[in-house]
Motif scaffolding. Structure first.
Motif, PDB file in Angstrom:
ATOM      1  N   MET A  77       0.844  -1.189   0.000  1.00 46.07           N
ATOM      2  CA  MET A  77       0.000   0.000   0.000  1.00 46.07           C
ATOM      3  C   MET A  77       0.881   1.240   0.000  1.00 46.07           C
ATOM      4  O   MET A  77       1.740   1.402   0.870  1.00 46.07           O
ATOM      5  CB  MET A  77      -0.918   0.003   1.226  1.00 46.07           C
ATOM      6  CG  MET A  77      -1.837   1.209   1.301  1.00 46.07           C
ATOM      7  SD  MET A  77      -2.969   1.187   2.714  1.00 46.07           S
ATOM      8  CE  MET A  77      -1.831   1.432   4.075  1.00 46.07           C
ATOM      9  N   THR A  96      -8.090   0.813  -2.084  1.00 47.95           N
ATOM     10  CA  THR A  96      -7.451   0.214  -0.915  1.00 47.95           C
ATOM     11  C   THR A  96      -7.766   1.060   0.309  1.00 47.95           C
ATOM     12  O   THR A  96      -7.331   2.216   0.408  1.00 47.95           O
ATOM     13  CB  THR A  96      -5.925   0.117  -1.102  1.00 47.95           C
ATOM     14  OG1 THR A  96      -5.635  -0.711  -2.228  1.00 47.95           O
ATOM     15  CG2 THR A  96      -5.273  -0.467   0.143  1.00 47.95           C
ATOM     16  N   GLY A 148      -5.271  -2.081   4.023  1.00 51.76           N
ATOM     17  CA  GLY A 148      -3.957  -2.237   3.414  1.00 51.76           C
ATOM     18  C   GLY A 148      -3.911  -3.074   2.164  1.00 51.76           C
ATOM     19  O   GLY A 148      -2.858  -3.213   1.544  1.00 51.76           O
ATOM     20  N   THR A 149      -5.043  -3.645   1.749  1.00 49.11           N
ATOM     21  CA  THR A 149      -5.099  -4.445   0.526  1.00 49.11           C
ATOM     22  C   THR A 149      -6.319  -4.018  -0.293  1.00 49.11           C
ATOM     23  O   THR A 149      -7.307  -3.514   0.260  1.00 49.11           O
ATOM     24  CB  THR A 149      -5.212  -5.952   0.836  1.00 49.11           C
ATOM     25  OG1 THR A 149      -6.360  -6.182   1.664  1.00 49.11           O
ATOM     26  CG2 THR A 149      -3.964  -6.442   1.555  1.00 49.11           C
ATOM     27  N   PRO A 150      -6.293  -4.224  -1.613  1.00 56.03           N
ATOM     28  CA  PRO A 150      -7.423  -3.827  -2.456  1.00 56.03           C
ATOM     29  C   PRO A 150      -8.723  -4.527  -2.048  1.00 56.03           C
ATOM     30  O   PRO A 150      -8.709  -5.652  -1.540  1.00 56.03           O
ATOM     31  CB  PRO A 150      -6.974  -4.253  -3.864  1.00 56.03           C
ATOM     32  CG  PRO A 150      -5.484  -4.281  -3.803  1.00 56.03           C
ATOM     33  CD  PRO A 150      -5.160  -4.742  -2.407  1.00 56.03           C
ATOM     34  N   ASP A 163     -10.131  -8.145  -6.417  1.00 60.61           N
ATOM     35  CA  ASP A 163      -9.081  -8.390  -7.408  1.00 60.61           C
ATOM     36  C   ASP A 163      -9.678  -8.406  -8.811  1.00 60.61           C
ATOM     37  O   ASP A 163     -10.721  -9.016  -9.051  1.00 60.61           O
ATOM     38  CB  ASP A 163      -8.385  -9.729  -7.140  1.00 60.61           C
ATOM     39  CG  ASP A 163      -7.617  -9.723  -5.827  1.00 60.61           C
ATOM     40  OD1 ASP A 163      -6.929  -8.726  -5.550  1.00 60.61           O
ATOM     41  OD2 ASP A 163      -7.706 -10.724  -5.087  1.00 60.61           O
TER      42      ASP A 163
END
Length: 333
Positions: A1, A196, A201-203, A206
């Motif tokens: 990130m 995000t 901290g992650t999308p 996907d």
């Protein structure tokens, strides 16, 4: 990130400090609970139009506080509804004898918390009404909602009701206008990438390089379908079809076309898409009389866009053209 932040837990508070510093002539910020308030509020004899919701959609809602638009905005944590006490604080700070209208996007947390705040305000003797906007044509129910989501039409609703309140309309009249706008505005969005959330901290989801999510909401929630990436002509045509067929809009209708960046789409692509949408609507005999193009209701850094159509009449056109002075929208003053 990779984000320009310090502690993810403090993103909203630090952002609000910057908003207050940049626009002290228009607004002030009250902290704990966080509320963005019009600098000269409360305005005697004027209906207070109040909105809010999770942060991460800037400039919605705090960027629309000021003359001709919102009396106050209530920011929650990123993609999280504000608490009832924060909404109640906004009502208390801005509402006089003319009453207040709460504009609520149709997300479950927002609806519940704004309803609770309205009940608390009523117990204090304040006249508070609520309307729920649900302009998204993509899905009937979603991760966050029962029924359709409130998306791009929210910006237009806040401008129009704010203008009506500014000219001195009664609470009954402003509420009736809001319900009219909700009945004739529709939106659709697409995503090329996911946002995000800082504390995650992650999308949010996907996507393969060759895929897009069609019909997304403003929190990165799933859309109507996942489809292969296609040229702008085909994608915008798909979006226009979805919106026009829903109300439906018809030849001869006068409309406002709002082409919105979800945060990561540059203006060169957004104007390209807007031009295609104008051409397609003209081919259907739909007359675009007013326009708004830019990042006005975003989803953090998501690459994507949304299209919103509002059916206009003389009154709505006059209210749209009325002067406004906020951090994000300014004309006529």
């Amino acid at each position: 990130m990779k984000k320009i932040i310090n502690d993810p837990a403090n993103v909203v508070a630090e952002s609000l400090r910057g908003l207050a510093a940049a626009h002290a002539d228009i607004l002030r910020v009250q902290y704990d609970p966080d509320v963005v308030i019009r600098a000269d509020a409360p305005v005697a004899g004027k209906v207070a139009v109040i909105s809010g919701g999770g942060s991460g959609h800037e400039p919605l809602h705090g960027g629309f506080v000021g003359h001709g638009m919102l009396a106050a905005a209530v920011p929650g944590a990123v993609f999280t509804s504000p608490t009832p006490d924060a909404v109640q604080a906004a009502v208390t700070a801005t509402t006089g004898d003319a009453g207040a209208l709460l504009i609520v996007k149709n997300y479950t947390g927002d609806v519940l918390n704004f309803e609770t705040a309205a009940e608390l305000a009523a117990a204090e003797g304040l006249d508070v009404r609520s309307v729920v906007i649900d302009d998204d044509v993509a899905v009937k129910d979603s991760t966050y909602t029962a029924g359709r989501r409130g998306v791009g039409g929210t910006v237009l609703l806040e401008k129009l009701t704010g203008a009506a309140a500014e000219r001195g309309d009664s609470l009954d009249a402003v509420t009736a206008l809001a319900e009219k706008v909700i009945g004739q505005v529709r939106s659709i969005g697409v995503a090329l990438t996911a946002p995000t959330v800082p504390h995650a901290g992650t999308p949010s989801f996907d996507l393969d390089d060759g895929e897009i999510e069609f019909g997304i909401g403003i929190h990165g929630e799933p859309g109507r379908e996942r489809i292969p990436l296609e040229p702008a002509d085909a994608l915008v045509a798909r979006m226009v079809d979805a919106v026009v067929s829903d109300l439906p809009f018809a030849s001869g209708d006068r409309v406002l076309l709002f082409t919105n960046s979800m945060g990561g789409t540059p203006l060169v692509e957004l104007y390209l898409a807007h031009g295609i949408a104008e051409r397609l609507l003209a081919e259907r005999g739909i007359v675009v009389e007013r326009r708004l193009v830019g990042p006005y209701i975003t989803s953090l850094e998501m690459q994507g866009m949304s299209l919103t159509l509002l059916k206009l009449d003389d009154e709505l056109t006059e209210l749209w053209d009325a002067p406004v002075n906020t951090a994000a929208l300014r004309w006529g003053l």
